[in-house]
Design an enzyme around this catalytic site. Sequence first.
Site, PDB file in Angstrom:
ATOM      1  N   GLU A   6       0.885  -1.170   0.000  1.00 15.09           N
ATOM      2  CA  GLU A   6       0.000   0.000   0.000  1.00 15.09           C
ATOM      3  C   GLU A   6       0.918   1.214   0.000  1.00 15.09           C
ATOM      4  OE1 GLU A   6      -3.367   0.229  -0.012  1.00 15.09           O
ATOM      5  OE2 GLU A   6      -3.718  -1.922  -0.075  1.00 15.09           O
ATOM      6  N   CYS A  34      -2.173   9.688   2.533  1.00 15.93           N
ATOM      7  CA  CYS A  34      -1.690   9.085   1.284  1.00 15.93           C
ATOM      8  C   CYS A  34      -2.591   9.394   0.103  1.00 15.93           C
ATOM      9  CB  CYS A  34      -1.553   7.574   1.453  1.00 15.93           C
ATOM     10  SG  CYS A  34      -3.084   6.782   1.951  1.00 15.93           S
TER      11      CYS A  34
HETATM   12  P1  NAD Z   1       8.034   4.638   5.089  1.00 16.82           P
HETATM   13  O1  NAD Z   1       8.050   3.831   3.858  1.00 16.82           O
HETATM   14  O2  NAD Z   1       9.187   5.533   5.375  1.00 16.82           O
HETATM   15  O3  NAD Z   1       7.888   3.694   6.399  1.00 16.82           O
HETATM   16  C1  NAD Z   1       6.908   2.700   6.513  1.00 16.82           C
HETATM   17  C2  NAD Z   1       7.412   1.587   7.396  1.00 16.82           C
HETATM   18  O4  NAD Z   1       8.564   1.027   6.802  1.00 16.82           O
HETATM   19  C3  NAD Z   1       7.806   2.016   8.814  1.00 16.82           C
HETATM   20  O5  NAD Z   1       7.294   1.069   9.726  1.00 16.82           O
HETATM   21  C4  NAD Z   1       9.308   1.975   8.769  1.00 16.82           C
HETATM   22  O6  NAD Z   1       9.894   1.641  10.023  1.00 16.82           O
HETATM   23  C5  NAD Z   1       9.599   0.904   7.761  1.00 16.82           C
HETATM   24  N1  NAD Z   1      10.887   1.090   7.099  1.00 16.82           N
HETATM   25  C6  NAD Z   1      11.580   2.218   6.951  1.00 16.82           C
HETATM   26  N2  NAD Z   1      12.735   1.985   6.302  1.00 16.82           N
HETATM   27  C7  NAD Z   1      12.759   0.677   6.026  1.00 16.82           C
HETATM   28  C8  NAD Z   1      13.690  -0.176   5.366  1.00 16.82           C
HETATM   29  N3  NAD Z   1      14.829   0.282   4.871  1.00 16.82           N
HETATM   30  N4  NAD Z   1      13.383  -1.474   5.263  1.00 16.82           N
HETATM   31  C9  NAD Z   1      12.219  -1.945   5.748  1.00 16.82           C
HETATM   32  N5  NAD Z   1      11.304  -1.195   6.387  1.00 16.82           N
HETATM   33  C10 NAD Z   1      11.573   0.104   6.522  1.00 16.82           C
HETATM   34  O7  NAD Z   1       6.658   5.416   5.026  1.00 16.82           O
HETATM   35  P2  NAD Z   1       6.154   6.524   6.027  1.00 16.82           P
HETATM   36  O8  NAD Z   1       7.068   7.709   5.888  1.00 16.82           O
HETATM   37  O9  NAD Z   1       5.904   5.952   7.355  1.00 16.82           O
HETATM   38  O10 NAD Z   1       4.725   6.870   5.379  1.00 16.82           O
HETATM   39  C11 NAD Z   1       4.584   7.762   4.329  1.00 16.82           C
HETATM   40  C12 NAD Z   1       4.375   7.091   3.014  1.00 16.82           C
HETATM   41  O11 NAD Z   1       3.424   6.053   3.132  1.00 16.82           O
HETATM   42  C13 NAD Z   1       3.806   8.026   1.972  1.00 16.82           C
HETATM   43  O12 NAD Z   1       4.419   7.790   0.742  1.00 16.82           O
HETATM   44  C14 NAD Z   1       2.347   7.674   1.913  1.00 16.82           C
HETATM   45  O13 NAD Z   1       1.713   7.985   0.703  1.00 16.82           O
HETATM   46  C15 NAD Z   1       2.407   6.212   2.138  1.00 16.82           C
HETATM   47  N6  NAD Z   1       1.144   5.718   2.684  1.00 16.82           N
HETATM   48  C16 NAD Z   1       0.372   4.914   1.916  1.00 16.82           C
HETATM   49  C17 NAD Z   1      -0.845   4.493   2.398  1.00 16.82           C
HETATM   50  C18 NAD Z   1      -1.741   3.590   1.600  1.00 16.82           C
HETATM   51  O14 NAD Z   1      -2.710   3.096   2.162  1.00 16.82           O
HETATM   52  N7  NAD Z   1      -1.480   3.350   0.324  1.00 16.82           N
HETATM   53  C19 NAD Z   1      -1.270   4.887   3.665  1.00 16.82           C
HETATM   54  C20 NAD Z   1      -0.447   5.714   4.411  1.00 16.82           C
HETATM   55  C21 NAD Z   1       0.761   6.117   3.922  1.00 16.82           C
END
Ligand code: NAD
Length: 460
Positions: free
Chosen positions: A212, A246
């Site tokens: 997602e 998002c």
């Molecule tokens: P992110 O990708 O930075 O982090 C998400 C998760 O991934 C966190 O739990 C984090 O600890 C983990 N993570 C971070 N680095 C990682 C790595 N190298 N390897 C594995 N896991 C890792 O996202 P965010 O900043 O928390 O959220 C923002 C983004 O999420 C935006 O792009 C937004 O559009 C998207 N988002 C999408 C939805 C959806 O339903 N499609 C909903 C909310 C947010």
Amino acid sequence: MTITSYSVQSFVDEQRKFFASGVTKSYDFRLQQLKKLKEAIALRQDKILEALHQDLGKPNLEGCFELAVISEISYAIKNLKKWMKPKRVSAGIENFPACAKIHSEPLGVVLIIGPWNYPFTLMISPLIGAIASGNCAMLKPSEIAPHTSALLTELIRDIFPPEYICIQEGGVELAQELLATKFDHIFFTGGTKIGQIVMEAAAKQLTPVTLELGGKSPCIVDKETNLKITAKRITWGKFINAGQTCIAPDYILVHQAIKQELIQEIKQCIHDFFGDSPAQSPDFARIINHKQFDRLEQLLDSGNIIVGGKTDRENKYIAPTVLDNVTLNSPVMAEEIFGPIMPILEYTTLDEAIKIVNSKPKPLALYFFSTNSDNKKRILHETSSGGLCFNETIMQVGVKDLPFGGVGDSGIGAYHGKTSFDTFSHQKAVLSRFFWGDLDWRYAPYSEKMVNFFKKMYTK
Ligand code: NAD
């Protein structure tokens, strides 16, 4: 708390044992766990609102959107029996007499990794699907929203044993440890770049994924529209959670004939919603952290600020801002904004607007405001996006029977309602035959008569 790879593996081993016992598969067990989860959340509503406020300055009403998971659980409870029921399909004349059914079976032990922007909902909502489908689950909430992460941890540990539902708090290091472990499904919500890392790690284990992700969700405004309501719905959708949604309308593409009028209406809405000084408004959230604040502040130079533009680093405040004179090459158009900055671009023909949208990666959501049904049809058929919303923003996410997910760069797979149940289930194809009625037509020696029969039958 970070756990070592040994303990990640040992937790997963315990979950595998528990899953293998078969306990999680029965209707009664699933139902009881959903009820438990619902009750635990309902009892903590105020604490959840408080944690969301501490992490994001989230106003209570916006926090309530996250509490909507309670009604999502009720929906799963109400429909669980129906969803679990095997679905009969035709076995075809070739198999006569026979019975063919699709059985939804749990996948096993699943991993759910969440983001920080809707940190409660985006852990619980997939968990509902995982429980309803009879799985064990390992949860990792986002470390960037620490109050909500702590609260989720307390809630989950209070009601579920770790061999069934296990939650671990931590950041990138923990996420990497988890990704190095074999799960039966990974459900990830977050940014596109991390999504790629998740998928790469999953590929090594041949683990299926639901991703997602995010991206730039365009909002097109036709010249034939109700401007007042259009402005209200766009302003609301853009600035809830200070734009950190998002599916927030990322940029506005407005027909040049009504651009100035739309800007005036949006200006008025921002004033009506947040008053003379949005910094004082209890109804406007804050940026999650200084890293995001600094990224967003730089984007303010991408055009002329016609509303807002004020910032306060200490309080992680960026005013609801509207940018004019933005071009497709401006920095604000290069990446998902994910903050309270609304660039306004104009178009002269719908062809041009569609071309702009189609020149970018497929968005998670696409919004089109118009009263012209021919134009709506064109948007429906000539663009591709995870979801499409006419004359509204954000609200599509709450329609329980609409699958929620992206396409292309905005994600893989979907969930919500029955789709969540399907996402966390394997659709097992089961053909049952009997020992009576064993016709000889397919056994050698083959007959030319049967060849002619099939040739005719298939072309009917
Ligand atoms: P992110 O990708 O930075 O982090 C998400 C998760 O991934 C966190 O739990 C984090 O600890 C983990 N993570 C971070 N680095 C990682 C790595 N190298 N390897 C594995 N896991 C890792 O996202 P965010 O900043 O928390 O959220 C923002 C983004 O999420 C935006 O792009 C937004 O559009 C998207 N988002 C999408 C939805 C959806 O339903 N499609 C909903 C909310 C947010």
